[in-house]
Write a protein that holds these residues in place. Structure first.
Motif, mmCIF file in Angstrom:
data_model
loop_
_atom_site.group_PDB
_atom_site.id
_atom_site.type_symbol
_atom_site.label_atom_id
_atom_site.label_comp_id
_atom_site.label_asym_id
_atom_site.label_seq_id
_atom_site.Cartn_x
_atom_site.Cartn_y
_atom_site.Cartn_z
ATOM 1 N N ARG A 1 6.768 6.253 11.026
ATOM 2 C CA ARG A 1 8.135 6.412 11.524
ATOM 3 C C ARG A 1 9.051 5.281 11.053
ATOM 4 O O ARG A 1 10.275 5.424 11.074
ATOM 5 C CB ARG A 1 8.143 6.481 13.053
ATOM 6 C CG ARG A 1 7.555 7.775 13.628
ATOM 7 C CD ARG A 1 7.732 7.836 15.134
ATOM 8 N NE ARG A 1 7.268 9.103 15.687
ATOM 9 C CZ ARG A 1 6.040 9.328 16.117
ATOM 10 N NH1 ARG A 1 5.139 8.352 16.059
ATOM 11 N NH2 ARG A 1 5.700 10.508 16.614
ATOM 12 N N ASN A 2 8.462 4.164 10.654
ATOM 13 C CA ASN A 2 9.256 3.002 10.234
ATOM 14 C C ASN A 2 9.237 2.763 8.734
ATOM 15 O O ASN A 2 9.817 1.784 8.251
ATOM 16 C CB ASN A 2 8.730 1.745 10.950
ATOM 17 C CG ASN A 2 8.842 1.851 12.455
ATOM 18 O OD1 ASN A 2 9.861 2.291 12.975
ATOM 19 N ND2 ASN A 2 7.800 1.457 13.161
ATOM 20 N N ILE A 3 8.548 3.628 7.983
ATOM 21 C CA ILE A 3 8.502 3.470 6.528
ATOM 22 C C ILE A 3 9.800 3.997 5.926
ATOM 23 O O ILE A 3 10.142 5.173 6.094
ATOM 24 C CB ILE A 3 7.295 4.215 5.916
ATOM 25 C CG1 ILE A 3 5.986 3.642 6.472
ATOM 26 C CG2 ILE A 3 7.311 4.100 4.393
ATOM 27 C CD1 ILE A 3 4.745 4.390 6.032
ATOM 28 N N GLU A 4 10.524 3.139 5.236
ATOM 29 C CA GLU A 4 11.809 3.533 4.652
ATOM 30 C C GLU A 4 11.597 4.552 3.537
ATOM 31 O O GLU A 4 10.684 4.426 2.728
ATOM 32 C CB GLU A 4 12.526 2.299 4.093
ATOM 33 C CG GLU A 4 12.970 1.312 5.160
ATOM 34 C CD GLU A 4 13.737 0.151 4.553
ATOM 35 O OE1 GLU A 4 14.550 0.384 3.635
ATOM 36 O OE2 GLU A 4 13.529 -0.984 4.993
ATOM 37 N N MET B 1 0.826 -1.201 0.000
ATOM 38 C CA MET B 1 0.000 0.000 0.000
ATOM 39 C C MET B 1 0.864 1.256 0.000
ATOM 40 O O MET B 1 0.595 2.207 -0.744
ATOM 41 C CB MET B 1 -0.916 0.025 1.220
ATOM 42 C CG MET B 1 -1.870 1.225 1.244
ATOM 43 S SD MET B 1 -2.722 1.442 2.825
ATOM 44 C CE MET B 1 -1.450 2.225 3.809
ATOM 45 N N TYR B 2 1.908 1.279 0.832
ATOM 46 C CA TYR B 2 2.776 2.460 0.881
ATOM 47 C C TYR B 2 3.369 2.756 -0.493
ATOM 48 O O TYR B 2 3.453 3.910 -0.913
ATOM 49 C CB TYR B 2 3.920 2.254 1.877
ATOM 50 C CG TYR B 2 3.512 1.830 3.265
ATOM 51 C CD1 TYR B 2 2.287 2.208 3.817
ATOM 52 C CD2 TYR B 2 4.367 1.047 4.036
ATOM 53 C CE1 TYR B 2 1.921 1.799 5.089
ATOM 54 C CE2 TYR B 2 4.009 0.649 5.324
ATOM 55 C CZ TYR B 2 2.786 1.023 5.834
ATOM 56 O OH TYR B 2 2.441 0.606 7.094
ATOM 57 N N ASN B 3 3.764 1.701 -1.189
ATOM 58 C CA ASN B 3 4.342 1.859 -2.518
ATOM 59 C C ASN B 3 3.290 2.350 -3.513
ATOM 60 O O ASN B 3 3.540 3.260 -4.316
ATOM 61 C CB ASN B 3 4.954 0.544 -2.986
ATOM 62 C CG ASN B 3 5.658 0.655 -4.318
ATOM 63 O OD1 ASN B 3 5.034 0.519 -5.363
ATOM 64 N ND2 ASN B 3 6.955 0.916 -4.287
ATOM 65 N N THR C 1 6.712 5.479 -0.612
ATOM 66 C CA THR C 1 8.060 4.934 -0.660
ATOM 67 C C THR C 1 8.256 4.167 -1.959
ATOM 68 O O THR C 1 7.274 3.741 -2.587
ATOM 69 C CB THR C 1 8.315 3.994 0.542
ATOM 70 O OG1 THR C 1 9.640 3.480 0.465
ATOM 71 C CG2 THR C 1 7.333 2.836 0.558
ATOM 72 N N THR C 2 9.504 4.005 -2.341
ATOM 73 C CA THR C 2 9.809 3.166 -3.506
ATOM 74 C C THR C 2 10.133 1.748 -3.074
ATOM 75 O O THR C 2 10.337 0.869 -3.914
ATOM 76 C CB THR C 2 11.007 3.748 -4.282
ATOM 77 O OG1 THR C 2 12.139 3.836 -3.398
ATOM 78 C CG2 THR C 2 10.677 5.128 -4.831
ATOM 79 N N GLN C 3 10.175 1.531 -1.753
ATOM 80 C CA GLN C 3 10.522 0.212 -1.230
ATOM 81 C C GLN C 3 9.342 -0.751 -1.344
ATOM 82 O O GLN C 3 8.181 -0.348 -1.313
ATOM 83 C CB GLN C 3 10.940 0.319 0.237
ATOM 84 C CG GLN C 3 12.115 1.246 0.483
ATOM 85 C CD GLN C 3 13.382 0.773 -0.202
ATOM 86 O OE1 GLN C 3 13.710 -0.404 -0.148
ATOM 87 N NE2 GLN C 3 14.083 1.685 -0.829
ATOM 88 N N LEU C 4 9.667 -2.055 -1.480
ATOM 89 C CA LEU C 4 8.648 -3.098 -1.525
ATOM 90 C C LEU C 4 9.027 -4.230 -0.577
ATOM 91 O O LEU C 4 10.190 -4.375 -0.206
ATOM 92 C CB LEU C 4 8.489 -3.644 -2.946
ATOM 93 C CG LEU C 4 7.610 -2.844 -3.907
ATOM 94 C CD1 LEU C 4 7.711 -3.419 -5.315
ATOM 95 C CD2 LEU C 4 6.159 -2.822 -3.448
ATOM 96 N N SER C 5 8.058 -5.009 -0.207
ATOM 97 C CA SER C 5 8.285 -6.169 0.646
ATOM 98 C C SER C 5 8.002 -7.445 -0.140
ATOM 99 O O SER C 5 7.231 -7.428 -1.108
ATOM 100 C CB SER C 5 7.367 -6.101 1.873
ATOM 101 O OG SER C 5 7.432 -7.297 2.611
ATOM 102 N N LYS C 6 8.625 -8.537 0.266
ATOM 103 C CA LYS C 6 8.372 -9.823 -0.387
ATOM 104 C C LYS C 6 6.985 -10.355 -0.053
ATOM 105 O O LYS C 6 6.454 -11.196 -0.764
ATOM 106 C CB LYS C 6 9.434 -10.843 0.034
ATOM 107 C CG LYS C 6 10.835 -10.525 -0.494
ATOM 108 C CD LYS C 6 11.834 -11.583 -0.056
ATOM 109 C CE LYS C 6 13.232 -11.252 -0.581
ATOM 110 N NZ LYS C 6 14.235 -12.266 -0.138
ATOM 111 N N THR C 7 6.415 -9.884 1.048
ATOM 112 C CA THR C 7 5.077 -10.322 1.448
ATOM 113 C C THR C 7 4.050 -9.222 1.174
ATOM 114 O O THR C 7 4.383 -8.035 1.139
ATOM 115 C CB THR C 7 5.030 -10.676 2.946
ATOM 116 O OG1 THR C 7 5.419 -9.528 3.714
ATOM 117 C CG2 THR C 7 5.958 -11.837 3.256
#
Length: 233
Positions: free
Chosen positions: A154-157, A96-98, A103-109
């Motif tokens: 606060r924890n979103i890269e 969702m953040y992406n 953020t441009t970061q993604l998660s594997k899950t």
């Protein structure tokens, strides 16, 4: 008709690749059958390759062709738990953040809330589903998006502050007391998240009763809107 035939007939009605949640199926259609008998039939169907196991309690009818056997993909899993019209759940977390440009970061899950599942938390392949017994209308979706970001910003890269402000400004248009009440009950957001929401609503002069869920706001290390928007007193 025997219980076994009833179960087989019911499962055969599922289209290929559609998620078959056996716990949900049992509770909704076969609670007059013993669990042992129900799951014995499921196990037999799996051994006969009539259905394929994806994860614990989750199966599908495979698609077979000249290139081999295909089972449910991430797309099929998401369609099941979000609904084809995306009215049964919502994606949260880094996906969702992406999507929102935070953020441009993604998660594997991929994480999501859904009103389909009976379990508080379930993982199927790389998809994590959290139970949320709520109706996903537009107001609910917008408030979940805002609250999820407030809880985790606060924890979103590489957090994009401009996009962060935009989500705040777009979401508060949908603020509704009843929606917040049901989300706090169904999902249980942390106090600092609710305090941050209170600060946002006050900053934009939106009437609210969020302090009903708090004992003051200063102790919760909440988002300070004056700092975010660079406002000085």
């Amino acid at each position: 008709m025997s219980y076994s035939s009833r179960i087989i007939e019911s499962i055969n009605e599922y289209p290929e690749l559609t998620i078959i949640d056996t716990q949900k199926l049992y509770k909704e259609k076969f609670n007059d059958v013993s669990e042992q008998a129900f799951y014995k039939t499921i196990s037999r169907m799996s051994k006969n390759e009539d259905i394929e196991r994806i994860s614990k309690g989750i199966y599908c009818k495979p698609r077979r062709g000249r290139f081999g056997t295909t089972i449910s993909s991430e797309k099929n899993i998401l369609e099941h738990y979000l609904g084809i019209n995306k009215n049964r759940g919502i994606v949260i977390g880094y996906q969702m953040y992406n999507n929102k440009g935070l953020t441009t970061q993604l998660s594997k899950t991929i994480e999501l809330y859904s009103n389909i599942t009976f379990q508080e938390k379930k993982q199927i392949k790389n998809v994590i589903i959290y139970k949320a017994n709520i109706r996903f209308d537009i107001s609910t979706i917008k408030m979940i998006e805002l609250l999820e970001v407030l809880q985790n910003y606060r924890n979103i890269e590489d957090l994009n502050i401009i996009r962060f402000k935009k989500i705040i400004e777009d979401s508060i248009k949908y603020y509704d007391e009843k929606t917040i009440q049901k989300l706090i009950k169904a999902i249980g957001y942390k106090k600092h998240t609710i305090a941050s929401l209170k600060n946002i609503l006050d900053f934009f002069n939106i009437e609210n009763k969020v302090d009903h869920y708090l004992h003051g706001t200063s102790r919760y290390n909440a988002l300070r809107m004056e700092e975010l928007y660079g406002v000085t007193s």
